[in-house]
Scaffold this active site. Structure first.
Site, PDB file in Angstrom:
ATOM      1  N   ASP A 131     -29.939  -8.755  -9.623  1.00 28.36           N
ATOM      2  CA  ASP A 131     -29.738  -8.066 -10.908  1.00 28.36           C
ATOM      3  C   ASP A 131     -31.052  -7.460 -11.422  1.00 28.36           C
ATOM      4  O   ASP A 131     -31.237  -7.324 -12.638  1.00 28.36           O
ATOM      5  CB  ASP A 131     -29.132  -9.017 -11.969  1.00 28.36           C
ATOM      6  CG  ASP A 131     -27.768  -9.543 -11.548  1.00 28.36           C
ATOM      7  OD1 ASP A 131     -27.034  -8.820 -10.860  1.00 28.36           O
ATOM      8  OD2 ASP A 131     -27.448 -10.685 -11.917  1.00 28.36           O
ATOM      9  N   HIS A 169     -23.354  -4.850 -14.024  1.00 28.57           N
ATOM     10  CA  HIS A 169     -23.612  -6.225 -14.449  1.00 28.57           C
ATOM     11  C   HIS A 169     -23.306  -6.349 -15.941  1.00 28.57           C
ATOM     12  O   HIS A 169     -23.782  -5.530 -16.740  1.00 28.57           O
ATOM     13  CB  HIS A 169     -25.071  -6.601 -14.165  1.00 28.57           C
ATOM     14  CG  HIS A 169     -25.366  -8.020 -14.535  1.00 28.57           C
ATOM     15  ND1 HIS A 169     -24.960  -9.090 -13.766  1.00 28.57           N
ATOM     16  CD2 HIS A 169     -25.984  -8.554 -15.625  1.00 28.57           C
ATOM     17  CE1 HIS A 169     -25.324 -10.216 -14.353  1.00 28.57           C
ATOM     18  NE2 HIS A 169     -25.950  -9.918 -15.478  1.00 28.57           N
ATOM     19  N   SER A 217     -24.734  -3.085 -17.905  1.00 31.95           N
ATOM     20  CA  SER A 217     -25.744  -2.247 -17.248  1.00 31.95           C
ATOM     21  C   SER A 217     -25.241  -1.828 -15.875  1.00 31.95           C
ATOM     22  O   SER A 217     -24.650  -2.633 -15.153  1.00 31.95           O
ATOM     23  CB  SER A 217     -27.048  -3.044 -17.031  1.00 31.95           C
ATOM     24  OG  SER A 217     -27.521  -3.618 -18.229  1.00 31.95           O
ATOM     25  N   ARG A 252     -21.141 -11.808  -4.744  1.00 28.05           N
ATOM     26  CA  ARG A 252     -21.944 -12.380  -3.661  1.00 28.05           C
ATOM     27  C   ARG A 252     -23.398 -12.009  -3.892  1.00 28.05           C
ATOM     28  O   ARG A 252     -23.693 -10.861  -4.265  1.00 28.05           O
ATOM     29  CB  ARG A 252     -21.541 -11.785  -2.308  1.00 28.05           C
ATOM     30  CG  ARG A 252     -20.148 -12.092  -1.862  1.00 28.05           C
ATOM     31  CD  ARG A 252     -20.042 -13.424  -1.183  1.00 28.05           C
ATOM     32  NE  ARG A 252     -21.029 -13.614  -0.135  1.00 28.05           N
ATOM     33  CZ  ARG A 252     -21.346 -14.814   0.358  1.00 28.05           C
ATOM     34  NH1 ARG A 252     -20.785 -15.903  -0.109  1.00 28.05           N
ATOM     35  NH2 ARG A 252     -22.248 -14.913   1.316  1.00 28.05           N
ATOM     36  N   ASN A 293     -24.722  -1.360  -8.668  1.00 26.50           N
ATOM     37  CA  ASN A 293     -24.042  -2.565  -9.162  1.00 26.50           C
ATOM     38  C   ASN A 293     -23.794  -2.415 -10.650  1.00 26.50           C
ATOM     39  O   ASN A 293     -24.542  -1.726 -11.349  1.00 26.50           O
ATOM     40  CB  ASN A 293     -24.906  -3.805  -8.917  1.00 26.50           C
ATOM     41  CG  ASN A 293     -24.210  -5.091  -9.331  1.00 26.50           C
ATOM     42  OD1 ASN A 293     -23.009  -5.265  -9.074  1.00 26.50           O
ATOM     43  ND2 ASN A 293     -24.925  -5.995  -9.977  1.00 26.50           N
ATOM     44  N   GLU A 301     -34.060  -7.956  -5.426  1.00 30.25           N
ATOM     45  CA  GLU A 301     -34.141  -8.905  -6.545  1.00 30.25           C
ATOM     46  C   GLU A 301     -32.798  -8.972  -7.272  1.00 30.25           C
ATOM     47  O   GLU A 301     -32.281  -7.926  -7.712  1.00 30.25           O
ATOM     48  CB  GLU A 301     -35.239  -8.449  -7.525  1.00 30.25           C
ATOM     49  CG  GLU A 301     -35.511  -9.457  -8.613  1.00 30.25           C
ATOM     50  CD  GLU A 301     -36.289  -8.855  -9.787  1.00 30.25           C
ATOM     51  OE1 GLU A 301     -36.221  -9.427 -10.880  1.00 30.25           O
ATOM     52  OE2 GLU A 301     -36.937  -7.808  -9.587  1.00 30.25           O
ATOM     53  N   SER A 316     -10.738  -3.837 -11.894  1.00 29.45           N
ATOM     54  CA  SER A 316     -10.474  -2.833 -12.934  1.00 29.45           C
ATOM     55  C   SER A 316     -11.532  -1.720 -12.886  1.00 29.45           C
ATOM     56  O   SER A 316     -11.220  -0.561 -13.186  1.00 29.45           O
ATOM     57  CB  SER A 316     -10.401  -3.466 -14.320  1.00 29.45           C
ATOM     58  OG  SER A 316     -11.655  -3.954 -14.720  1.00 29.45           O
ATOM     59  N   ASN A 317     -12.746  -2.049 -12.499  1.00 32.28           N
ATOM     60  CA  ASN A 317     -13.753  -0.986 -12.334  1.00 32.28           C
ATOM     61  C   ASN A 317     -13.416  -0.105 -11.132  1.00 32.28           C
ATOM     62  O   ASN A 317     -13.595   1.116 -11.185  1.00 32.28           O
ATOM     63  CB  ASN A 317     -15.145  -1.585 -12.184  1.00 32.28           C
ATOM     64  CG  ASN A 317     -15.726  -1.997 -13.522  1.00 32.28           C
ATOM     65  OD1 ASN A 317     -16.146  -1.154 -14.295  1.00 32.28           O
ATOM     66  ND2 ASN A 317     -15.708  -3.291 -13.808  1.00 32.28           N
ATOM     67  N   GLN A 341     -16.182  -0.648 -21.922  1.00 32.65           N
ATOM     68  CA  GLN A 341     -17.385   0.185 -21.737  1.00 32.65           C
ATOM     69  C   GLN A 341     -17.682   0.392 -20.251  1.00 32.65           C
ATOM     70  O   GLN A 341     -18.122   1.471 -19.835  1.00 32.65           O
ATOM     71  CB  GLN A 341     -18.593  -0.462 -22.415  1.00 32.65           C
ATOM     72  CG  GLN A 341     -18.473  -0.566 -23.922  1.00 32.65           C
ATOM     73  CD  GLN A 341     -18.307   0.804 -24.562  1.00 32.65           C
ATOM     74  OE1 GLN A 341     -18.965   1.760 -24.181  1.00 32.65           O
ATOM     75  NE2 GLN A 341     -17.390   0.905 -25.511  1.00 32.65           N
ATOM     76  N   GLU A 342     -17.456  -0.647 -19.461  1.00 32.13           N
ATOM     77  CA  GLU A 342     -17.711  -0.534 -18.014  1.00 32.13           C
ATOM     78  C   GLU A 342     -16.910   0.622 -17.419  1.00 32.13           C
ATOM     79  O   GLU A 342     -17.409   1.379 -16.586  1.00 32.13           O
ATOM     80  CB  GLU A 342     -17.329  -1.839 -17.305  1.00 32.13           C
ATOM     81  CG  GLU A 342     -18.226  -2.997 -17.676  1.00 32.13           C
ATOM     82  CD  GLU A 342     -17.959  -4.254 -16.855  1.00 32.13           C
ATOM     83  OE1 GLU A 342     -16.892  -4.352 -16.225  1.00 32.13           O
ATOM     84  OE2 GLU A 342     -18.831  -5.130 -16.847  1.00 32.13           O
TER      85      GLU A 342
END
Ligand code: GAR
Length: 210
Positions: A145, A109, A136, A91, A107, A143, A13-14, A173-174
């Site tokens: 996230d 999250h 976010s 992944r 990314n 590292e 959906s994003n 919101q995404e």
């Protein structure tokens, strides 16, 4: 026109929100390729419906994370990506992949980082009794996230919420903030430097643009 490559594992959906924003001209770019580690990901159908080339690269065909990530670097490079967008790509990436695209790797999250890195973020926010939750967008570093946050959006947690209702609120919101951040990047307004995210020449705060 900047070339976006989107990596997915699921519904996409994003991905759809970003394709729509490119088509509407609010992101001055084009999704030129979609790569999934799962052949069953519905996002592949979304891409095909939009005429975007797709590729399935199953992690099950590789013996270790590094060799998978090396193949993924090659697949993304085949599309000549200016921006690599992880959109529900489930992944853990090794430095083999991250170092190839650092600074142009985003990314999304589903938590207000640094809270709730990893999985099951909605249930964890509920279990903790939090009154707010959110999403976010961050630059990816080695590292998990943990790269610099670019933007966050918050949602209220109400008494009636469960993990599904919260996921739905977060998704809404995404679909607003991910295209917004992609637009900043393709317009040259957003960079990563000195381990921080910069927008219009200013360092963003640790929580990013809220
Ligand atoms: C989104 O909620 C995204 O934040 C999350 O996966 C979902 C994908 O939805 N990403 C992660 O959990 C990454 N650790 P979508 O396939 O409908 O875009």
């Amino acid at each position: 026109m900047k070339r976006l490559v989107v990596l997915i594992s699921g519904s996409g959906s994003n991905l759809q929100a970003i394709i729509d924003a490119c088509q509407a001209g609010t992101v001055n770019g084009q999704v030129v390729g979609v790569i999934s580690n799962k052949a069953s990901a519905y996002g592949l159908t979304r891409a095909e419906n939009a005429g975007v080339p797709t590729r399935v690269l199953s992690h099950k065909d590789f013996g270790d994370r590094e060799s998978y990530d090396a193949a993924l670097v090659a697949a993304v490079s085949d599309f000549s990506a200016d921006l690599v967008v992880l959109a529900g790509f489930m992944r853990i990436l090794t430095p083999v992949f991250v170092s190839a695209f650092e600074g142009k790797l985003l990314n999304i999250h589903p938590s207000l980082l640094p809270k709730y890195k990893g999985l099951d973020t909605h249930q964890r926010a509920l279990d903790a009794g939090d009154s707010e939750h959110g999403v976010s967008v961050h630059f990816v570093t080695a590292e998990l996230d943990g790269g610099p946050v670019i933007a966050q959006a918050k949602v209220a947690i109400e008494a009636a919420d469960n993990a599904d209702s919260l996921a739905e609120k977060v998704h809404r919101q995404e679909h607003v903030i991910y295209p917004m951040v992609c637009a900043w990047f393709v317009d040259g307004r957003l960079q990563m430097g000195e381990g921080k995210a910069w927008l219009d020449g200013q360092v963003l705060p640790p929580c990013g643009y809220v």
